[in-house]
Structure formats: C-alpha cells, structure tokens
Design a protein around this motif. Structure first.
Motif, mmCIF file in Angstrom:
data_model
loop_
_atom_site.group_PDB
_atom_site.id
_atom_site.type_symbol
_atom_site.label_atom_id
_atom_site.label_comp_id
_atom_site.label_asym_id
_atom_site.label_seq_id
_atom_site.Cartn_x
_atom_site.Cartn_y
_atom_site.Cartn_z
ATOM 1 N N GLU A 52 0.895 -11.895 -0.618
ATOM 2 C CA GLU A 52 -0.248 -11.136 -0.110
ATOM 3 C C GLU A 52 -1.383 -12.105 0.237
ATOM 4 O OE1 GLU A 52 -0.620 -8.315 -3.472
ATOM 5 O OE2 GLU A 52 -0.132 -6.696 -2.091
ATOM 6 N N LYS A 96 -5.629 -8.585 -9.063
ATOM 7 C CA LYS A 96 -4.554 -7.603 -8.892
ATOM 8 C C LYS A 96 -3.531 -8.065 -7.866
ATOM 9 C CE LYS A 96 -3.200 -3.055 -7.364
ATOM 10 N NZ LYS A 96 -3.520 -1.751 -6.767
ATOM 11 N N LEU A 97 -3.998 -8.706 -6.792
ATOM 12 C CA LEU A 97 -3.113 -8.999 -5.672
ATOM 13 C C LEU A 97 -2.266 -10.243 -5.939
ATOM 14 C CD1 LEU A 97 -5.580 -8.096 -2.784
ATOM 15 C CD2 LEU A 97 -3.969 -6.632 -4.003
ATOM 16 N N GLY A 143 0.812 -1.217 0.000
ATOM 17 C CA GLY A 143 0.000 0.000 0.000
ATOM 18 C C GLY A 143 0.840 1.260 0.000
HETATM 19 P P1 P6P Z 1 -6.538 -0.010 -5.691
HETATM 20 C C1 P6P Z 1 -1.929 -1.756 -2.662
HETATM 21 O O1 P6P Z 1 -1.389 -1.297 -3.899
HETATM 22 C C2 P6P Z 1 -2.691 -3.034 -2.956
HETATM 23 O O2 P6P Z 1 -1.816 -3.998 -3.462
HETATM 24 C C3 P6P Z 1 -3.420 -3.523 -1.716
HETATM 25 O O3 P6P Z 1 -2.717 -3.302 -0.546
HETATM 26 C C4 P6P Z 1 -4.719 -2.735 -1.752
HETATM 27 O O4 P6P Z 1 -5.793 -3.397 -1.092
HETATM 28 C C5 P6P Z 1 -4.977 -2.609 -3.250
HETATM 29 O O5 P6P Z 1 -3.721 -2.763 -3.915
HETATM 30 C C6 P6P Z 1 -5.556 -1.263 -3.617
HETATM 31 O O6 P6P Z 1 -5.834 -1.292 -4.995
HETATM 32 O O7 P6P Z 1 -6.881 -0.515 -7.087
HETATM 33 O O8 P6P Z 1 -7.747 0.321 -4.865
HETATM 34 O O9 P6P Z 1 -5.517 1.075 -5.669
#
Ligand code: P6P
Length: 332
Positions: free
Chosen positions: A278, A272-273, A115
C-alpha cells in the motif's frame, strides 16, 4: 480506431524504444487483464451473489470478502502463466507465492482489493501493485527477496474501480492514467503526465480517531479546521472515502493530503496501512507525480522492510502540506 493510445500501445512503444523490458510489458499487461476482470466482477457483484464475507480470514486475521478472494485469484492466474513473474506476495496470502516454472525474476506485491469493506455499500475500491526484481533470480527465490525498500521498485500503481475504472501507472518516469473503455475492454491513455498541485486546501483523515492522534497530527488538523481564522490563513475541506485508492486518486487529480498516522489506539502498531503493498507503491506514484510520502519521521520509500505484511504510518500528497506535517513531527 480510438484516437487515444491504448495501454498495450503505450507499453509496446516504450519497449521498442528500449525504455522497458518486454517481460515487464507482459507483467503490466496482465495486471491490466486482472483489473479488467475484477472491474466486471464488481459491477455484477450483487447480481452474481458475490457480495458479503467468506468464513476465511487473510494473513492479518481480517475477514475476507468473497471479492477479496476472487480478486486475489484473478491476479494469481493472470500473472502465473507469464513466466516473467518469479513470485507474488499479497495481503490475502500468508506468505509469498513462488510461481512454478518461472524463468523471469519479477516480483509482484499486491493489495488485490483495497477498501473491500466498501464493496457492499457501492463505494470505490481498488487494486494496488508494486513490482520489484528478485535478487537471486527465479531459482533461488526466498522471502527475503521481497523485503526491498520502496526505492527499489521498477514499477508501481493502482487501479481504482469507481464510476470509471482507471489504472494509474508509474515506471519511475512520470505518472500516467489509463481509463478502461467498457465497450472495447481496452485501457486508454487519459492522463499523460499526472502532477499533484504542491498547495492544497483538502485533507483526508479518519477524524473518529482524533483522540488517539499524536501531538503533531493534532496540531496540523486543528490548524486545518481553524481555517482562515487560524495560522493557515485559509479554509480547508475534508474528505474520507475509506478506500486509500479513492482518496489518492482524488489528490493526484486536484491535490490534497492523505493521512493514516501512527496513533495510540493500538500502540503496538506503527500504523494501520501496509508498507509493501500500500504505502510503497502509492508513495512511489505520489513522489513521481511531484508529491511527498512520509511516516512523519522518515521518507516511506527509504524504510528497510522487515516483514511482508508490516504496517506503517502514512502521510502523503501535496508536497507543501506533507512538509508542514513533517516539520511538526520534528518540532515534537
Ligand atoms: P478506516 C481500507 O481498509 C484501508 O486499508 C484503506 O484503503 C483506507 O484508507 C483505510 O483502510 C480506511 O481505514 O479505519 O477509516 O476504516
């Protein structure tokens, strides 16, 4: 002498009782040391001029923050001299880092500063860690040693750098929370047995992606938004920190469901993660706290990894809600 037990006392007592390998105690103690260093660096970031980005990018082509690099270095330094860690994989490293001269067989996988886009706006961030054992020992370490499913973890957890710095830790027998005392520098036990409420009325999702969600997610979120007038029969609240550890710490504390589902925004990505550093460590903690962690189609911890940096859809938290979302995925 604080009346609270420290992280070192907790780990040492477990090792003396034969429940923990003393080498693993050293590894976790050093994760605590790196977390303490990062916590201090975050607090002083603006004063020390280490906010903002660097010219480099990480393994996934994402621009690195100065503190991403600092956090990664802090973990590499804290873990490399122990002898217990054979290799380290990190979001900030292209490939796994074999630790020179290691005799132990622990593997540590890290999101050193999750984050980090929140740092410059003073919102909670965190470090996430997953610990495995190398199949071939320190000598014959290969990338393949890291590609183990989440069920193979021997320890996992995260440190959230918020108003307080808290390390959440799990060895497969319950989940504990240790709060950093900034005066003594000790992590002190503040939550002895974290349990996630099975029922919740709070969901976390980036709603700006709504137009790309698949039907099961559309259905679930629409029902939450319909509140007591809808099929769920109760009103829901929504939170989205933008740091997974911030949202996860909240749901560990008061319940909730966190969702970063697969969407059609980039159909080439399953989510995404990241699975290895993670979803797996957080899923391990959430499950051992009584929650559930799924992609919508399968249990996250069962996924056989193919790449260290592979992505995955994540739906985790209060079991009743995760089960509902999984049922909607199965219904199509
Ligand atoms: P978005 C931070 O980049 C992260 O990997 C996670 O910690 C967080 O929940 C998510 O991406 C946030 O993504 O698309 O809301 O910026």
């Amino acid at each position: 002498m604080s009346e609270r037990i420290s992280l070192l006392q907790h780990l040492t007592l477990a090792a003396r009782a034969g429940h923990l390998d003393p080498a693993l105690v050293t590894v976790v103690q050093q994760i605590g040391a790196a977390s303490r260093e990062i916590s201090a660096a975050l607090t002083r970031a603006a004063l020390a001029g280490v906010l903002g980005a660097v010219e480099t990018s990480n393994a996934s082509g994402e621009t690195q923050k100065k503190l991403d690099v600092l956090a990664n270095d802090a973990f590499l330094q804290a873990l490399s001299w122990t002898g217990a860690v054979a290799g380290i994989a990190s979001e900030e490293l292209d490939g796994p880092y074999p630790v020179p001269g290691a005799t132990g067989d622990y593997l540590v996988l890290l999101d050193p500063l999750d984050g980090s886009s929140n740092i410059d706006v003073n919102i909670s961030v965190g470090s996430i860690f997953s610990i495995l054992r190398a199949r071939s020992g320190a000598a014959g370490l290969t990338d393949a040693d890291f590609l183990q499913p989440g069920t193979a973890q021997v320890c996992a957890g995260f440190t959230v750098y918020g108003p307080a710095t808290v390390m959440v830790l799990c060895f497969g027998h319950g989940v504990q929370g240790f709060t950093l005392d900034p005066v003594s520098g000790e992590f002190l036990l503040t939550q002895a047995d974290i349990r996630i409420p099975e029922r919740t009325s709070e969901y976390a999702i980036n709603a700006s992606n709504q137009r790309w969600w698949q039907p099961p997610v559309q259905r679930y979120i629409a029902e939450c938004m319909a509140g007591k007038d809808g099929p769920r029969g109760r009103d829901f609240n929504m939170r989205w920190v933008g740091s997974m550890v911030g949202d996860v710490y909240r749901l560990l504390t008061r319940g909730g469901i966190f969702m970063y589902p697969r969407d059609t925004k980039d159909a080439s990505k399953p989510g995404k993660l990241r699975l290895m550093y993670e979803a797996n460590p957080i899923g391990y903690v959430v499950e051992h706290a009584g929650g559930a962690a799924s992609t919508g189609y399968e249990r996250i911890l069962d996924i056989p990894p193919e790449k260290v940096h592979q992505r995955v859809a994540v739906i985790l938290g209060s079991k009743e809600e995760v089960d509902t979302v999984v049922a909607y995925h199965r219904a199509g």
